[in-house]
Scaffold this motif. Structure first.
Motif, PDB file in Angstrom:
ATOM      1  N   ALA A   1       0.839  -1.198   0.000  1.00 46.08           N
ATOM      2  CA  ALA A   1       0.000   0.000   0.000  1.00 46.08           C
ATOM      3  C   ALA A   1       0.874   1.249   0.000  1.00 46.08           C
ATOM      4  O   ALA A   1       0.571   2.229  -0.682  1.00 46.08           O
ATOM      5  CB  ALA A   1      -0.937  -0.009   1.200  1.00 46.08           C
ATOM      6  N   PHE A   2       1.957   1.213   0.762  1.00 50.89           N
ATOM      7  CA  PHE A   2       2.910   2.324   0.809  1.00 50.89           C
ATOM      8  C   PHE A   2       3.472   2.594  -0.582  1.00 50.89           C
ATOM      9  O   PHE A   2       3.485   3.736  -1.048  1.00 50.89           O
ATOM     10  CB  PHE A   2       4.032   1.970   1.799  1.00 50.89           C
ATOM     11  N   ASP A   3       3.916   1.534  -1.269  1.00 50.16           N
ATOM     12  CA  ASP A   3       4.471   1.685  -2.620  1.00 50.16           C
ATOM     13  C   ASP A   3       3.434   2.233  -3.593  1.00 50.16           C
ATOM     14  O   ASP A   3       3.742   3.116  -4.400  1.00 50.16           O
ATOM     15  CB  ASP A   3       4.997   0.342  -3.141  1.00 50.16           C
ATOM     16  N   LEU A   4       2.215   1.700  -3.526  1.00 50.59           N
ATOM     17  CA  LEU A   4       1.148   2.169  -4.410  1.00 50.59           C
ATOM     18  C   LEU A   4       0.873   3.651  -4.196  1.00 50.59           C
ATOM     19  O   LEU A   4       0.751   4.417  -5.152  1.00 50.59           O
ATOM     20  CB  LEU A   4      -0.139   1.382  -4.171  1.00 50.59           C
ATOM     21  N   PHE A   5       0.777   4.040  -2.939  1.00 53.44           N
ATOM     22  CA  PHE A   5       0.471   5.440  -2.647  1.00 53.44           C
ATOM     23  C   PHE A   5       1.592   6.365  -3.099  1.00 53.44           C
ATOM     24  O   PHE A   5       1.336   7.365  -3.769  1.00 53.44           O
ATOM     25  CB  PHE A   5       0.199   5.645  -1.158  1.00 53.44           C
ATOM     26  N   TYR A   6       2.816   6.041  -2.760  1.00 54.82           N
ATOM     27  CA  TYR A   6       3.920   6.944  -3.080  1.00 54.82           C
ATOM     28  C   TYR A   6       4.231   7.023  -4.571  1.00 54.82           C
ATOM     29  O   TYR A   6       4.841   7.987  -5.018  1.00 54.82           O
ATOM     30  CB  TYR A   6       5.168   6.601  -2.275  1.00 54.82           C
ATOM     31  N   SER A   7       3.793   6.039  -5.344  1.00 53.12           N
ATOM     32  CA  SER A   7       4.014   6.104  -6.795  1.00 53.12           C
ATOM     33  C   SER A   7       2.796   6.677  -7.532  1.00 53.12           C
ATOM     34  O   SER A   7       2.811   6.753  -8.760  1.00 53.12           O
ATOM     35  CB  SER A   7       4.360   4.717  -7.336  1.00 53.12           C
ATOM     36  N   SER A   8       1.785   7.090  -6.789  1.00 55.44           N
ATOM     37  CA  SER A   8       0.558   7.583  -7.416  1.00 55.44           C
ATOM     38  C   SER A   8       0.607   9.085  -7.703  1.00 55.44           C
ATOM     39  O   SER A   8       1.340   9.837  -7.064  1.00 55.44           O
ATOM     40  CB  SER A   8      -0.639   7.293  -6.506  1.00 55.44           C
ATOM     41  N   LYS A   9      -0.214   9.489  -8.661  1.00 56.37           N
ATOM     42  CA  LYS A   9      -0.365  10.913  -8.948  1.00 56.37           C
ATOM     43  C   LYS A   9      -1.142  11.600  -7.825  1.00 56.37           C
ATOM     44  O   LYS A   9      -0.974  12.793  -7.593  1.00 56.37           O
ATOM     45  CB  LYS A   9      -1.070  11.103 -10.287  1.00 56.37           C
ATOM     46  N   THR A  10      -1.957  10.827  -7.140  1.00 53.36           N
ATOM     47  CA  THR A  10      -2.695  11.371  -5.995  1.00 53.36           C
ATOM     48  C   THR A  10      -1.728  11.848  -4.927  1.00 53.36           C
ATOM     49  O   THR A  10      -1.945  12.893  -4.308  1.00 53.36           O
ATOM     50  CB  THR A  10      -3.659  10.308  -5.425  1.00 53.36           C
ATOM     51  N   ASN A  11      -0.654  11.115  -4.712  1.00 50.70           N
ATOM     52  CA  ASN A  11       0.370  11.539  -3.756  1.00 50.70           C
ATOM     53  C   ASN A  11       0.977  12.871  -4.179  1.00 50.70           C
ATOM     54  O   ASN A  11       1.161  13.761  -3.350  1.00 50.70           O
ATOM     55  CB  ASN A  11       1.450  10.470  -3.625  1.00 50.70           C
TER      56      ASN A  11
END
Length: 62
Positions: free
Chosen positions: A23-33
Motif C-alpha cells: 500500500a505504501f508503494d502504491l500510494f507513493y508512486s501515485s499521482k494522488t500523492n
C-alpha cells in the motif's frame, strides 16, 4: 502530513487486502500523492477515505 499519509496507507491496505508495504508503494508512486503535496490542489483538506478512493480510482483507470 505524516499522520495523514499513514492513515491513508492503512486504509488502502485494509480496503485492498494487501500488506501495508505494498500500500505504501502504491500510494507513493501515485499521482494522488503528488497532488496531496501540491498546495494548489488543497487535497490535504479532504478526508483520508476520499484520498484513498482517489488512489484506488487512479489504479483502476491505468
Amino acid at each position: 502530513m505524516w499522520n495523514k499519509i499513514g492513515r491513508i496507507i492503512t486504509i488502502l491496505s485494509e480496503r485492498l487486502d494487501i500488506p501495508s508495504e505494498r500500500a505504501f508503494d502504491l500510494f507513493y508512486s501515485s499521482k494522488t500523492n503528488e497532488r496531496l503535496h501540491d498546495p494548489k490542489t488543497m487535497l490535504y483538506l479532504f478526508s483520508d477515505w476520499y484520498i484513498s478512493d482517489e488512489v484506488i480510482n487512479e489504479m483502476r483507470s491505468e
